[in-house]
Design a protein around this motif. Structure first.
Motif, short mmCIF file in Angstrom:
data_model
loop_
_atom_site.label_atom_id
_atom_site.label_comp_id
_atom_site.label_asym_id
_atom_site.label_seq_id
_atom_site.Cartn_x
_atom_site.Cartn_y
_atom_site.Cartn_z
N GLU A 436 15.57 -17.01 -21.37
CA GLU A 436 14.98 -17.14 -20.04
C GLU A 436 15.99 -16.71 -18.98
O GLU A 436 17.17 -17.05 -19.06
N VAL A 437 15.50 -15.96 -18.00
CA VAL A 437 16.33 -15.61 -16.85
C VAL A 437 15.64 -16.21 -15.64
O VAL A 437 14.54 -15.79 -15.28
N GLU A 438 16.26 -17.21 -15.06
CA GLU A 438 15.63 -17.90 -13.95
C GLU A 438 16.48 -17.76 -12.70
O GLU A 438 17.69 -17.93 -12.75
N ASP A 439 15.84 -17.41 -11.58
CA ASP A 439 16.60 -17.36 -10.33
C ASP A 439 15.98 -18.32 -9.32
O ASP A 439 14.82 -18.68 -9.45
N ASP A 440 16.79 -18.72 -8.35
CA ASP A 440 16.24 -19.63 -7.34
C ASP A 440 16.05 -18.87 -6.04
O ASP A 440 16.34 -19.35 -4.96
N GLY A 441 15.56 -17.63 -6.19
CA GLY A 441 15.38 -16.76 -5.03
C GLY A 441 14.02 -16.91 -4.38
O GLY A 441 13.43 -17.99 -4.36
N ALA A 442 13.53 -15.78 -3.87
CA ALA A 442 12.33 -15.81 -3.04
C ALA A 442 11.03 -15.92 -3.81
O ALA A 442 9.99 -16.24 -3.25
N GLY A 443 11.07 -15.61 -5.11
CA GLY A 443 9.83 -15.67 -5.89
C GLY A 443 8.91 -14.51 -5.56
O GLY A 443 9.28 -13.60 -4.81
N MET A 444 7.72 -14.52 -6.12
CA MET A 444 6.79 -13.41 -5.87
C MET A 444 5.52 -13.94 -5.22
O MET A 444 5.09 -15.07 -5.48
N ASN A 445 4.91 -13.08 -4.44
CA ASN A 445 3.67 -13.43 -3.79
C ASN A 445 2.52 -12.90 -4.63
O ASN A 445 2.25 -11.70 -4.65
N VAL A 446 1.85 -13.79 -5.33
CA VAL A 446 0.81 -13.39 -6.27
C VAL A 446 -0.35 -12.70 -5.54
O VAL A 446 -0.90 -11.70 -6.00
N GLU A 447 -0.68 -13.21 -4.37
CA GLU A 447 -1.78 -12.64 -3.60
C GLU A 447 -1.46 -11.18 -3.22
O GLU A 447 -2.31 -10.29 -3.30
N ALA A 448 -0.20 -10.93 -2.85
CA ALA A 448 0.19 -9.57 -2.49
C ALA A 448 0.08 -8.64 -3.69
O ALA A 448 -0.32 -7.48 -3.56
N ILE A 449 0.37 -9.17 -4.86
CA ILE A 449 0.27 -8.35 -6.07
C ILE A 449 -1.20 -8.01 -6.34
O ILE A 449 -1.54 -6.88 -6.66
N ARG A 450 -2.06 -9.00 -6.14
CA ARG A 450 -3.50 -8.77 -6.37
C ARG A 450 -3.99 -7.68 -5.43
O ARG A 450 -4.65 -6.72 -5.84
N LYS A 451 -3.66 -7.80 -4.14
CA LYS A 451 -4.11 -6.81 -3.15
C LYS A 451 -3.61 -5.42 -3.51
O LYS A 451 -4.33 -4.44 -3.39
N LYS A 452 -2.38 -5.38 -3.95
CA LYS A 452 -1.77 -4.11 -4.32
C LYS A 452 -2.55 -3.47 -5.48
O LYS A 452 -2.81 -2.26 -5.47
N ALA A 453 -2.92 -4.31 -6.45
CA ALA A 453 -3.66 -3.81 -7.61
C ALA A 453 -5.00 -3.23 -7.18
O ALA A 453 -5.44 -2.19 -7.66
N VAL A 454 -5.66 -3.91 -6.24
CA VAL A 454 -6.94 -3.43 -5.74
C VAL A 454 -6.72 -2.12 -4.98
O VAL A 454 -7.43 -1.12 -5.20
N ALA A 455 -5.71 -2.11 -4.13
CA ALA A 455 -5.44 -0.91 -3.34
C ALA A 455 -5.12 0.28 -4.23
O ALA A 455 -5.46 1.42 -3.91
N LYS A 456 -4.51 0.00 -5.35
CA LYS A 456 -4.13 1.08 -6.26
C LYS A 456 -5.31 1.51 -7.12
O LYS A 456 -5.20 2.41 -7.95
N GLY A 457 -6.42 0.80 -6.99
CA GLY A 457 -7.61 1.15 -7.75
C GLY A 457 -7.53 0.71 -9.21
O GLY A 457 -8.25 1.21 -10.06
N LEU A 458 -6.64 -0.23 -9.50
CA LEU A 458 -6.51 -0.70 -10.89
C LEU A 458 -7.65 -1.66 -11.23
O LEU A 458 -7.98 -1.87 -12.39
N ILE A 459 -8.23 -2.26 -10.21
CA ILE A 459 -9.29 -3.24 -10.42
C ILE A 459 -10.07 -3.33 -9.10
O ILE A 459 -9.51 -3.04 -8.03
N ASP A 460 -11.38 -3.69 -9.19
CA ASP A 460 -12.11 -3.79 -7.92
C ASP A 460 -11.95 -5.19 -7.34
O ASP A 460 -11.60 -6.14 -8.05
N GLU A 461 -12.22 -5.29 -6.05
CA GLU A 461 -11.98 -6.53 -5.31
C GLU A 461 -12.67 -7.73 -5.98
O GLU A 461 -12.07 -8.78 -6.18
#
Lengths: 673, 127
Positions: A436-461
């Motif tokens: 395991e590699v764990e950091d105590d940084g900023a983490g990821m924004n799951v919602e931003a990833i979802r929007k990005k996937a939609v914008a990229k046309g990988l999946i529909d809204e």
């Protein structure tokens, strides 16, 4: 010098060890500098490393490495002899020098050129540092210590003795006697204890009372007074003699304990092997693994004979005896395979240690403070996995530093400690090892990833709304998902994560992500404990492709349908006058399969002697080195040894030739009966 | 019976280089010890005709090993060659005072080492 190539390998292996040890000791030294307490043992050990490195690279004609390690040796010598006092500038230069040696060694191993300008720069820096710090003359004050002992001390040991006398410590000579064959155990135990309460300056061996015994006098310095030392060693088989220091009034000058006969060990002197480790090229282990595979097939042939004997002779002596031997052989073969796997294992700290150096460097480059915490370094993994893990793990750590951990000012704003922490952890889990590699940084924004996937046309809204958090995180592993513009949007994680995932999958491992915005991320790698690489033939049979171990394969023959004859209702192939039963692989796995007529097929001849078999396949596609992944206990399919991931070719089942021979043998007997 | 040479050094590469320099000598068998403790363990096991030792080692130093050998009636006649760094004049001096026959500096010239070893093996008095 007789075999330059072999010597070079030996040399590089030793340089690697030395660099690893130096790094560890430098880290400890750095901790000591921060705490204001430098352990002389560490300084001396690191001096020795530099010294050895200088010697061996000089003899190999590697002038740059020799010069660089010579400069390091000078610095460490000055430090250990007290002519130079340590500071952060020196530490940084030393870390960089070790990095360069590491780079030089790697370049040498690959036969590449290495930028020599960088070496010249660091050498100049080291020289400047040695000159800049005013040197403290080492005074050789005649210590009133027994001349006989003084004459045996190295200059360094004498220096340590004087330092201790200067510090007002009490000096003792502690005598102990041990059996010749086991002396190092007892001596190590004693030394470890003494080091916990003082410093062992020198270890002087002499002949014991009898030829089986060795006597050691340890020159020992401590802040304790005579009475306390006397107390501590009461009842132990030691002779304690005061050399110099504080004596309590009621004490005596010489505190000598009554000598008791040393514990006599009755066992005879044995011829112990001098070195107990051997360095072996992993390819040799692979080749032994292949031989074990072949042995397993020979064993399968024996098992078949056992069955036949039983059928033909019933439970008579040879049948029973051979069956017993066969069972025993099976057990031993299994043991052999397991031992072989053990031999390939190395502790993961070998890998973790390398990251300490890298993180130090990255932290300087990025201006972020990072603390690396490792745990589970003793967990063992296959040497090959450790090697292949270095790059993906590096990538993950780099990502955590570049995009995970915030700059100190930002961390301070949200109430986190200024220094970010990266937790590198390994632990075993069944047949796997989890890293395991764990950091105590900023983490990821799951919602931003979802929007990005939609914008990229990988999946529909609409469908994206139904995805779980985990499913959304999976997008990170899609090639090209995270681009430069995405950095700010999704904490920039995912740079090259597709490559990381591919690498891990190649080792039959899996990768998972866990993240919480603002709190940090955790990347979890699950890896098989071993990777025995075997050579296989990729073959097509029916609609499927399989991998078949090359070991045990006698030959591959082009077969025309008319070459297959039928004898006693069985299909056979006649190879150079010898009748060999034919087994259609497609039918083996799917007895209901309809056999299509083909103009040409391939026959793979496997097995030995009586258990020879011609395995009929549609075609042989390629030869491939694969890593077998077991299917687990739930999926026990006869004739299948496991599965392998071949990337472009997808996941293939690996055929168990020995298993097929034994099943086929049974079938043929049944059909013939 | 071949001449037994004991090589004491904590670097495997260095030992390999010493060995490749001297193994060409006729009737010479080289035994390796990767530290002073190993040397102490090996000494009673066979008669040695020559010992080549480093000074700076992790457990006991070469000087301590030499002192041990010279004080032991069974080993005191074995010729000793110190093969170490040029770092300390004092260590060199003490090694020679303790009874070492030669002090050679690392990195060493294989040809020179071979000649020195040959010299001591030839003059060695072993019955």
């Amino acid at each position: 010098m007789t075999e330059p190539k072999n010597d070079l390998n030996e040399f590089l292996a030793e340089v690697e060890d030395i660099v690893g040890e130096m790094t560890n000791n430098l880290i400890k030294l750095g901790e000591g500098v921060n705490a204001g307490q430098v352990d002389p043992d560490i300084l001396n050990s690191i001096f020795r490393s530099a010294h050895t490195l200088k010697g061996i690279s000089g003899m190999f004609g590697l002038t740059e490495m020799a010069t660089l390690s010579h400069k390091m040796e000078d610095i460490f010598d000055s430090l250990r002899m007290g002519r130079l006092s340590i500071n952060h500038a020196i530490m940084d230069a030393l870390f960089e020098a070790v990095d360069l040696i590491n780079g030089l060694m790697r370049a040498k191993a690959k036969g590449e050129e290495f930028g020599m300008e960088r070496i010249a720069v660091i050498i100049a820096r080291l020289e400047q540092l040695t000159g800049a710090s005013g040197t403290v003359a080492s005074r050789s004050k005649g210590a009133d210590i027994d001349k006989g002992i003084l004459g045996v001390l190295t200059e360094y040991e004498e220096h340590r003795l004087q330092e201790n006398i200067k510090a007002g410590h009490t000096i003792f000579l502690i005598g102990a006697e041990f059996n010749l064959t086991v002396f190092d155990e007892g001596l190590t135990e004693l030394t470890t204890y003494l080091k916990s309460v003082g410093e062992v300056i020198a270890t002087l061996p002499s002949t014991g009372k009898s030829p089986e015994m060795l006597h050691f006098d340890l020159l020992f310095s401590t802040h304790l007074d005579v009475a306390s030392v006397e107390d501590k060693f009461r009842g132990k088989n030691l002779v304690v003699k005061l050399m110099k220091g504080h004596v309590r009034p009621q004490g005596g000058g010489d505190v000598t304990e009554t000598e008791q006969p040393s514990e006599a060990r009755p066992e005879e002197a044995t011829v112990r092997s001098v070195s107990n480790t051997v360095r072996v090229d992993i390819k040799k282990l692979d080749s032994i693994m292949n031989t074990i595979g072949e042995l397993s097939q020979l064993k399968a042939s024996i098992t078949q004979i056992v069955h036949r004997l039983r059928l033909e002779m019933g439970f008579t002596w040879p049948a029973i005896e051979l069956a017993r031997i066969d069972k025993n052989l099976e057990k031993r073969l299994k043991e052999l395979r397991e031992r072989m796997i053990e031999v390939r294992m190395v502790p993961v700290h070998q890998l973790f240690d390398k990251f300490t150096r890298v993180i130090r460097k990255l932290s300087q480059e990025t201006g972020k403070e990072i603390e690396l915490v490792t745990s589970g370094g003793d967990t063992e993994l296959d040497k090959l996995i450790i090697e292949d893990l270095a790059d993906p793990l590096m990538h993950i750590i780099r990502n955590a530093i570049d995009h995970g951990i915030e700059i100190p000012a930002d961390r301070d704003k949200v109430g986190k400690p200024m220094a970010g922490t990266i937790n590198l952890k390994a632990y075993p889990q069944g047949n796997h090892v989890v890293i395991e590699v764990e950091d105590d940084g900023a983490g990821m924004n799951v919602e931003a990833i979802r929007k990005k996937a939609v914008a990229k046309g990988l999946i529909d809204e609409v469908s994206s709304q139904t995805l779980s958090r985990q499913n959304i995180l999976e997008f990170i592993f899609i090639p090209g998902f995270s681009t430069k513009d995405a950095v700010s949007e999704v904490s920039g994680r995912g740079v090259g994560m597709d490559v990381v995932k591919k690498n891990i999958a190649h080792m039959s491992g899996t990768i998972d992500i866990d993240t919480e915005e603002g709190k940090g991320s955790k990347i979890i790698l699950t890896l098989p404990i071993t990777l025995a690489i075997i050579q296989t033939l990729v073959i097509a049979a029916g609609a499927r492709r399989y991998a078949m171990p090359l070991a045990g394969t006698q030959e591959i023959i082009d077969i025309h349908p008319s070459d297959i004859k039928t004898m006693e209702k069985k299909e056979v192939y006649i190879l150079r006058g010898r009748t060999i039963p034919v087994l259609r692989l497609e039918q083996f796995f799917n007895p209901a399969a309809e056999i299509k007529k083909r103009a040409a097929m391939s026959g793979i001849i496997v097995g030995f002697a009586d258990s020879m078999l011609c395995i009929l396949v549609d075609s042989v596609i390629s030869e491939q080195d694969v890593i077998i992944k077991p299917l687990g206990r739930l999926l026990k399919v006869p004739g299948i040894a496991g599965a392998t991931d071949l990337g472009d070719l997808g996941t293939l089942l690996v055929v168990d030739v020995a298993g097929i021979i034994s099943v086929a043998g049974r079938w043929m007997r049944e059909r013939a009966a | 019976m071949p001449f037994n040479v004991l090589v004491v050094d904590d670097s495997a590469t260095t030992r390999a280089m010493i060995i490749s320099a001297i193994e060409v000598l006729e009737d010479t068998r080289v035994v390796e010890a990767n530290n002073g403790f190993d040397a102490l363990r090996l000494l009673p096991l066979m008669p040695f005709d020559l010992i080549i030792t480093d000074i700076n080692m992790p457990d006991i130093s070469g000087l301590e090993l030499i002192n041990f050998l010279k004080k032991n009636p069974e080993h005191k006649n074995i010729p000793l060659i110190i093969l170490s760094t040029e770092k300390s004049e004092k260590d060199k001096e003490r090694g020679l005072v303790l009874g070492a026959s030669e002090y050679l500096v690392k990195p060493f010239d294989p040809e020179k080492l071979r000649m020195v070893v040959e010299k001591y093996l030839k003059t060695g008095k072993r019955q």
